[in-house]
Structure formats: C-alpha cells, structure tokens
Design an enzyme around this catalytic site. Structure first.
Site, PDB file in Angstrom:
ATOM      1  N   ARG A   6     -25.261  37.418 -27.138  1.00 49.22           N
ATOM      2  CA  ARG A   6     -25.424  37.491 -25.629  1.00 49.22           C
ATOM      3  C   ARG A   6     -24.350  36.950 -25.038  1.00 49.22           C
ATOM      4  O   ARG A   6     -23.971  37.518 -24.085  1.00 49.22           O
ATOM      5  CB  ARG A   6     -26.761  37.032 -25.332  1.00 49.22           C
ATOM      6  N   HIS A  40     -25.350  47.113 -25.744  1.00 58.09           N
ATOM      7  CA  HIS A  40     -26.811  46.494 -25.408  1.00 58.09           C
ATOM      8  C   HIS A  40     -26.709  45.396 -26.765  1.00 58.09           C
ATOM      9  O   HIS A  40     -26.289  45.378 -27.712  1.00 58.09           O
ATOM     10  CB  HIS A  40     -27.723  47.379 -25.670  1.00 58.09           C
ATOM     11  N   PHE A  83     -34.575  52.935 -11.430  1.00 62.63           N
ATOM     12  CA  PHE A  83     -33.356  53.311 -12.082  1.00 62.63           C
ATOM     13  C   PHE A  83     -33.798  53.837 -13.468  1.00 62.63           C
ATOM     14  O   PHE A  83     -32.862  54.099 -14.188  1.00 62.63           O
ATOM     15  CB  PHE A  83     -32.377  52.317 -12.134  1.00 62.63           C
ATOM     16  N   ASN A 103     -22.043  49.601 -18.745  1.00 59.85           N
ATOM     17  CA  ASN A 103     -21.688  48.337 -19.016  1.00 59.85           C
ATOM     18  C   ASN A 103     -21.617  48.532 -20.970  1.00 59.85           C
ATOM     19  O   ASN A 103     -21.480  47.128 -21.391  1.00 59.85           O
ATOM     20  CB  ASN A 103     -22.835  47.149 -18.856  1.00 59.85           C
ATOM     21  N   LYS A 157     -23.123  51.742 -26.429  1.00 59.59           N
ATOM     22  CA  LYS A 157     -23.814  52.937 -25.654  1.00 59.59           C
ATOM     23  C   LYS A 157     -22.775  53.886 -25.593  1.00 59.59           C
ATOM     24  O   LYS A 157     -21.701  53.890 -25.990  1.00 59.59           O
ATOM     25  CB  LYS A 157     -24.170  52.537 -24.202  1.00 59.59           C
ATOM     26  N   ARG A 203     -18.088  42.745 -21.713  1.00 63.77           N
ATOM     27  CA  ARG A 203     -18.378  43.405 -20.434  1.00 63.77           C
ATOM     28  C   ARG A 203     -17.316  42.750 -19.397  1.00 63.77           C
ATOM     29  O   ARG A 203     -16.836  43.659 -18.531  1.00 63.77           O
ATOM     30  CB  ARG A 203     -19.877  43.314 -19.952  1.00 63.77           C
ATOM     31  N   THR A 242     -25.047  41.161 -17.572  1.00 63.40           N
ATOM     32  CA  THR A 242     -25.405  42.547 -17.324  1.00 63.40           C
ATOM     33  C   THR A 242     -24.462  43.277 -16.334  1.00 63.40           C
ATOM     34  O   THR A 242     -24.155  44.309 -16.715  1.00 63.40           O
ATOM     35  CB  THR A 242     -26.882  42.773 -16.930  1.00 63.40           C
TER      36      THR A 242
END
Length: 232
Positions: free
Chosen positions: A168, A198, A140, A195, A92, A185, A174
């Site tokens: 994952r 993705h 959000f 975070n 991100k 993370r 998350t």
C-alpha cells in the site's frame, strides 16, 4: 512625588531626587510599596531564574518523549510486519495500455517480495462487480465497472513479510495528486479514475481477492535463492 521609576525589578532614582534630602526621605516609604509587589510576583518578570527555565524545559522534554514513543506504530501494522502475508495487486487497464506493466512489477521485485501468480486477463463484468461489491452504493460504481472491464488487466499475487501494508505504501494514496513522490501513483498517475493499480487493503482481503482472481493451479509455490538475504 515622581522620584522613582521601576524597570523590571530594579528601582531607578532620578537625578532630581538625589539632589534633595527631602525628596530622598519622602521617597523611602514609596520604595517599599513599589518593590514589595514586584518581589512577591517575581515569577511575572520577563527573565525568570534559570532553574525554573531548565525545570520547565526538562518536563516538556520528558512529556514529548513519552508522546513520541507511544505513537510510533499502529498495533496491527506492527503485527503484520512480523508475518508472511499474501496480497493481490492488479494493474488496471490504463496501466496496461500505457505500457507500465514492467515498471510496476519491478518495484515489487526490487522491494524483495515474491511473485506467486501472474496473468493477463480480460475481466468480465460479474467478476468486477464481485471484486468491488463494497462500493456498490457509491454513485461512481457503474463508471468504475466500465473502467475495469474496458481492457485487459494484469493480475498478480505477491507474498512477503508485511507485504500488505508495504505494498500500500509502494502504491500510494488513492488520489494520485495526494500520493507521495516515489510511489507508483505519485509518479505514474494524475487522476483517481485512472490510478493505474489496485492493492489489497488487509491480509484477509488479500487472501479473498487472490482466491477470486486466480483458479486452481494458477499459483506457484517456490523459494527464491535470495530469500535468506531478505528474511532472517
């Protein structure tokens, strides 16, 4: 007469009772009355016979083994661990701005997954909304779209055995504060809204997201020389 006291299952006779023949005679019937209930309910004693203890321990051990062996893996994860899959990973804008691109890519490379697509891309609003369409009803959502379109992202397609579930795990929870140390993370982020990365949450979504973010001719099919050392 107070000639007898009982400790556990053993009668204790006082010294005054032993010194009196009359006391000894009158004490005998009461001994039967006191000892019989203890004998009948010996299972209430503080120290049970060893055979009962071993039997109960064995039954608990067998029960725990049965429970343990039936809850090791979820069926869909077991199936995915045997199949070659594709997953979409996106670094991100915060990850790009912080210079974490190389660090994140290296984690997937070291794991042994194959990179089949890679590009630096400035995401338009329409694409971001399509990608996160399942979250449109969340309060959000507008803030999330602004975040994803605020700067360039790194789009990646990865391939490997069980890559979706494994990726994952590499990424972590998350909320970075709940992510395990050693995950991306857990090591590199502190807030859900920033975070860093993705990852697709299912094999089907992996295919859908790769098709959404990559156009024709942007994916590369190739065979790494180390593949025989990674896959049987």
């Amino acid at each position: 007469m107070g000639c007898l006291s009982v400790v556990g299952a053993s009668p204790c006779v006082s010294s005054s009772a032993l010194s009196s023949p009359t006391s000894r005679l009158s004490c005998a019937p009461s001994c039967k009355l006191i000892l019989n209930p203890i004998k009948k309910n010996h299972h209430l004693a503080a120290f049970q016979p060893a055979v009962h203890l071993f039997a109960s321990n064995q039954s608990r051990s067998h029960a725990s083994k049965r429970n343990h062996t039936t809850r090791i893996f979820l069926p869909h994860l077991v199936a995915s661990m045997e199949e070659v899959e594709e997953t979409y990973i996106m670094i991100k804008p915060d990850g790009v701005q912080r210079g974490l691109v190389g660090e994140i890519i290296s984690r997937f490379e070291k794991k042994g997954f194959k990179l089949t697509g890679l590009k630096l891309f400035h995401c338009p609003k329409e694409l971001a909304e399509e990608h996160y369409k399942d979250l449109q009803s969340k309060p959000f959502f507008p803030k999330l779209i602004d975040y994803i379109t605020s700067g360039p992202v790194v789009c990646m397609a990865w391939e490997g055995v069980g890559v979706v579930a494994s990726a994952r795990k590499l990424i972590g929870a998350t909320n970075p504060l709940n992510a395990e140390p050693g995950t991306i993370r857990g090591d590199l982020a502190v807030q859900t809204g920033r975070n860093v990365v993705h990852g697709s949450d299912s094999p089907d979504n992996g295919k859908r997201e790769i098709a959404l973010w990559f156009g024709e001719g942007e994916l590369c099919s190739w065979t790494p020389v180390q593949e025989p050392w990674l896959i049987e």
